[in-house]
Design a protein around this motif. Structure first.
Motif, short mmCIF file in Angstrom:
data_model
loop_
_atom_site.label_atom_id
_atom_site.label_comp_id
_atom_site.label_asym_id
_atom_site.label_seq_id
_atom_site.Cartn_x
_atom_site.Cartn_y
_atom_site.Cartn_z
N PHE A 182 0.84 -1.19 0.00
CA PHE A 182 0.00 0.00 0.00
C PHE A 182 0.88 1.25 0.00
N ASN A 183 0.43 2.26 -0.72
CA ASN A 183 1.09 3.56 -0.69
C ASN A 183 0.04 4.65 -0.81
N LYS A 184 0.31 5.77 -0.18
CA LYS A 184 -0.48 6.97 -0.40
C LYS A 184 0.48 8.01 -0.95
N PRO A 185 0.44 8.28 -2.26
CA PRO A 185 1.36 9.25 -2.85
C PRO A 185 1.14 10.65 -2.27
N PRO A 186 2.20 11.46 -2.19
CA PRO A 186 2.04 12.80 -1.62
C PRO A 186 1.03 13.64 -2.39
N LYS A 187 0.26 14.39 -1.64
CA LYS A 187 -0.74 15.34 -2.13
C LYS A 187 -1.98 14.70 -2.73
N VAL A 188 -1.85 13.54 -3.35
CA VAL A 188 -3.01 12.93 -4.02
C VAL A 188 -3.50 11.65 -3.36
N GLY A 189 -2.77 11.14 -2.34
CA GLY A 189 -3.18 9.91 -1.66
C GLY A 189 -4.47 10.12 -0.89
N LYS A 190 -5.52 9.45 -1.33
CA LYS A 190 -6.84 9.66 -0.73
C LYS A 190 -6.99 8.93 0.61
N ALA A 191 -7.97 9.35 1.37
CA ALA A 191 -8.29 8.68 2.63
C ALA A 191 -8.82 7.28 2.34
N THR A 192 -8.54 6.37 3.26
CA THR A 192 -9.15 5.04 3.23
C THR A 192 -10.44 5.12 4.03
N PRO A 193 -11.59 4.84 3.43
CA PRO A 193 -12.86 5.03 4.13
C PRO A 193 -13.01 4.06 5.31
N PRO A 194 -13.74 4.46 6.33
CA PRO A 194 -13.99 3.55 7.46
C PRO A 194 -14.73 2.31 6.99
N HIS A 195 -14.24 1.14 7.39
CA HIS A 195 -14.85 -0.11 6.94
C HIS A 195 -14.45 -1.25 7.86
N GLN A 196 -15.06 -2.39 7.63
CA GLN A 196 -14.70 -3.64 8.31
C GLN A 196 -14.30 -4.64 7.23
N ASP A 197 -13.12 -5.21 7.36
CA ASP A 197 -12.63 -6.15 6.36
C ASP A 197 -13.56 -7.35 6.20
N GLY A 198 -14.21 -7.73 7.27
CA GLY A 198 -15.10 -8.87 7.23
C GLY A 198 -16.25 -8.71 6.26
N TYR A 199 -16.61 -7.46 5.96
CA TYR A 199 -17.67 -7.23 4.97
C TYR A 199 -17.26 -7.80 3.63
N TYR A 200 -15.97 -7.68 3.30
CA TYR A 200 -15.43 -8.21 2.05
C TYR A 200 -15.16 -9.71 2.14
N PHE A 201 -14.71 -10.17 3.30
CA PHE A 201 -14.26 -11.56 3.42
C PHE A 201 -15.39 -12.57 3.32
N MET A 202 -16.56 -12.24 3.88
CA MET A 202 -17.73 -13.13 3.82
C MET A 202 -17.41 -14.51 4.41
N LEU A 203 -17.08 -14.54 5.69
CA LEU A 203 -16.69 -15.78 6.36
C LEU A 203 -17.67 -16.16 7.47
N LYS A 204 -17.80 -17.45 7.69
CA LYS A 204 -18.53 -17.99 8.85
C LYS A 204 -17.74 -19.18 9.37
N PRO A 205 -17.26 -19.13 10.62
CA PRO A 205 -17.26 -17.96 11.51
C PRO A 205 -16.28 -16.90 11.02
N MET A 206 -16.38 -15.68 11.56
CA MET A 206 -15.54 -14.57 11.13
C MET A 206 -14.19 -14.64 11.85
N SER A 207 -13.43 -15.65 11.49
CA SER A 207 -12.10 -15.86 12.08
C SER A 207 -11.04 -15.40 11.09
N ALA A 208 -10.59 -14.16 11.23
CA ALA A 208 -9.62 -13.60 10.30
C ALA A 208 -8.96 -12.37 10.91
N VAL A 209 -7.72 -12.13 10.50
CA VAL A 209 -7.00 -10.93 10.92
C VAL A 209 -6.34 -10.28 9.71
#
Length: 246
Positions: free
Chosen positions: A103-130
């Protein structure tokens, strides 16, 4: 490391902070390997595994995905390292290394990373992940520090919606209520410092507002062996993740 104390903190807060997890020499090796990979291999990567903050501008490299697929060095980092052992300690089970990312955020143009939960993307049961995030250079409020909402992993999955942010297509639209801001913790980090969070922990990162500083980091994801992946949902996630937007 005191494994018992780490596990206790992780279970309570949803994240742990490990300053100096890698030595200066180890950080240098990782950084040099990344520099070489970018110079020699990045041009041949499929578009879903390389992203730029500004489309068509090669100086604004934002993300490289699945490095372990292309380079045995990063495969060892993911599968045979202190990172994988730490994941096992925190999840208290065998783990499956899923990816190594740059990951990189280039100077001046690197945008914010929006608030989120990785588990929304992972789609796991049970939610055992780091997810692990390791700084490769100094990171602070100016160039994009990371923050976590303490204890948010205990409250389940929040509603997510499209963000139009390349590489982070889904975020929490109602983030900013007192329950979030009153428990949010920001981390000023140095090269080799490691942050590890549970898949349900709400987190975000600030934009890079500096004139010339980059914000380079390494990311790793581990699933617990008990976690079953919803393949159809994961395919939908990948499609959303790789949307470029307007």
């Amino acid at each position: 490391m005191d494994t018992k104390a780490l596990k206790s903190t992780f279970d309570r807060d949803g994240f742990v902070y490990l300053p100096g997890f890698l030595s200066a020499a180890q950080v240098t090796e990782v950084s040099e390997r990344l520099k070489r990979f970018i110079a020699e291999r990045s041009a041949s990567l499929p578009p879903e595994h390389i992203k730029f903050e500004v489309k068509g501008d090669g100086t604004t490299l934002k993300m490289l995905q699945d490095l372990h697929v292309y380079d045995p060095f990063f495969a060892d980092v993911l599968f045979n390292s202190t990172f994988s052992k730490l994941a096992e300690d925190l999840l208290e089970e065998e783990v499956i290394g899923k990816t190594v990312e740059y990951f990189n955020k280039p100077p001046k143009v690197g945008k914010a990373t929006p608030p989120h939960q990785d588990g929304y993307y992972f789609m796991l049961k049970p939610m055992s992940a780091v997810t692990m995030w390791m700084a490769l250079e100094d990171v602070d409020a100016e160039n994009g520090w990371v923050s976590y909402v303490k204890g948010s992993h205990k409250l389940g999955m929040r509603h997510h919606a499209f963000t139009n942010t390349l590489g982070f297509s889904q975020g929490i639209p109602d983030f900013g209520i007192p329950a979030d801001t009153e428990k949010e913790v920001f981390f000023k980090t140095k090269p080799g410092d490691l942050l590890v969070h549970h898949a349900l922990t709400i987190h975000r990162a600030s934009p890079n507002t500096s004139e010339e500083r980059t914000r380079k980091a390494l990311g790793l994801i581990y699933f617990g062996a008990s976690a079953a992946e919803d393949v159809a949902a994961k395919e939908a996630y990948v499609k959303a993740l790789n949307q470029t937007g307007p």
